[in-house]
Design an enzyme around this catalytic site. Sequence first.
Site, mmCIF file in Angstrom:
data_model
loop_
_atom_site.group_PDB
_atom_site.id
_atom_site.type_symbol
_atom_site.label_atom_id
_atom_site.label_comp_id
_atom_site.label_asym_id
_atom_site.label_seq_id
_atom_site.Cartn_x
_atom_site.Cartn_y
_atom_site.Cartn_z
ATOM 1 N N LYS A 155 14.061 -37.676 0.105
ATOM 2 C CA LYS A 155 13.504 -38.853 0.765
ATOM 3 C C LYS A 155 13.533 -40.053 -0.170
ATOM 4 O O LYS A 155 13.312 -39.918 -1.371
ATOM 5 C CB LYS A 155 12.070 -38.577 1.218
ATOM 6 N N HIS A 203 12.198 -25.990 8.758
ATOM 7 C CA HIS A 203 11.016 -26.228 7.935
ATOM 8 C C HIS A 203 10.232 -24.946 7.677
ATOM 9 O O HIS A 203 9.484 -24.869 6.698
ATOM 10 C CB HIS A 203 10.128 -27.295 8.584
ATOM 11 N N HIS A 262 8.199 -33.564 -3.736
ATOM 12 C CA HIS A 262 7.056 -34.328 -3.235
ATOM 13 C C HIS A 262 6.679 -35.413 -4.233
ATOM 14 O O HIS A 262 6.493 -35.130 -5.419
ATOM 15 C CB HIS A 262 5.850 -33.409 -3.026
ATOM 16 N N TYR A 284 -0.248 -26.008 0.362
ATOM 17 C CA TYR A 284 0.161 -24.622 0.144
ATOM 18 C C TYR A 284 -0.868 -23.826 -0.641
ATOM 19 O O TYR A 284 -0.833 -22.598 -0.627
ATOM 20 C CB TYR A 284 1.540 -24.584 -0.546
ATOM 21 N N ARG A 335 14.943 -29.479 2.491
ATOM 22 C CA ARG A 335 14.717 -30.069 3.811
ATOM 23 C C ARG A 335 16.015 -29.970 4.611
ATOM 24 O O ARG A 335 17.109 -29.857 4.052
ATOM 25 C CB ARG A 335 14.321 -31.540 3.700
ATOM 26 N N ARG A 374 11.538 -23.762 4.449
ATOM 27 C CA ARG A 374 11.028 -24.580 3.335
ATOM 28 C C ARG A 374 9.559 -24.251 3.064
ATOM 29 O O ARG A 374 9.155 -24.085 1.909
ATOM 30 C CB ARG A 374 11.197 -26.055 3.678
#
Length: 322
Positions: free
Chosen positions: A182, A251, A277, A286, A158, A254
Site C-alpha cells: 500500500k 485475505h 503494516h 492478531y 495481499r 493472509r
Amino acid sequence: MAEAQGVTELPDSLLAPVTNFIGHLASEKRHSPRTCDNYQRDLLRLAHWLNAGQQHQWRDVSTHDVRRYVATLSRDGLGGRSIARHLSAIRRLFQYLLRERLATDNPALDIRAPKSPRRLPKVADVDQLNHLLDADADDPLEIRDLCMFELMYSSGLRLAELVGLNLTSVDLSGGEVRVLGKGDKERIVPVGRKARAAIETWLPLRAGLAAESEPALFVSQRGHRLSHRSVQARLNRWGLAKGADQKLHPHLLRHSFASHMLESSGDLRAVQELLGHADIATTQVYTHLDFQHLARVYDRSHPRAHRRGSAGERREDGQADD
C-alpha cells in the site's frame, strides 16, 4: 439507490469537482487506481444524495448536511468502518476544494463515524491449510493456482501484492520476494521452502503460456496478468474441490499467515514488518486471535477449566464449585 444512478445525471457543479479531485489524487498524490476508484465511488454516492435533495454546490454543504448523510448511510446498513471511510473521502475532497477556493470550510472535519464492534478476522486451521496445500494439482492452471496459494500463505501477501508480482520480483536463490504494498511502499519478505518449490514447478509452465514481453509472474490462460477477481474465483473453486470446511478467499490466507506466525513466535513487531503494516495497532488484532487460541487450549487442557454436566462447573469429585 442513489449510487446506482448514472454519472451523467449529476450537474456539472457537483461532478466536475469530484472528477478533478480524483485526477489530483492520481497525478499529484500518486494514489493507486484502486484507491482512486474507491474515493470516486464514495464521493459520487454523496453527490447523488445531495442532488436528490436539490443541493447543487459543494460550497453550500454544511456540517448538518454531512451529519444527515452519515445517518442515511447508517440506515442503509453501513457499519462504523465503512462510514469512517466515507468521511475520510469527504474530508479529503473538501481539503482539495479549499485549496482550489471552491469551498470556505470543511464540514466533515469534526464528524466521527459511529463505533461498531471490532470484528476479528477469520483464520483457517493449520491442519486444514496443510491438507489444502498438499493436494495434488492436475493441470498447468491448477499448478499455477497452488503456487499462488502457497506464496500467499508463505509470505502473507495481499491480493493486490500477489497480482502485481513480476518475474523479477522473486529471488529463489535468496528465498525472498520483493513486494509493492500500500502507498507504493516496497518490502522484502521471505518465501518458504514449499512455496519456492511451487514456483520452480510453475515457471516452466508459465513460459508456455505467457505472452511475449509479459512481465507478470502469474498469467492467465491467455497469457496476460491475472486479475484480482480471477484469483478470488480460483481460490474459492480450489477450496470447494478439495473439501474445505469454510469459504476460501485471499485475505483468509493472509490472516492465517499472520495469526499462525504470531502464535508460534510471539513477535508482534516481526509480524508487522512481514505484513507491511504502517501502524502496529493494525497488527495487534492478531494478538486477540492468539489469545482466543490460548483460551481454547486452556479450556481443553486444564483440569480445573472443564465444564461437566448441565448444571454448570463441577469439581473432579462431582461436587459443585463454590
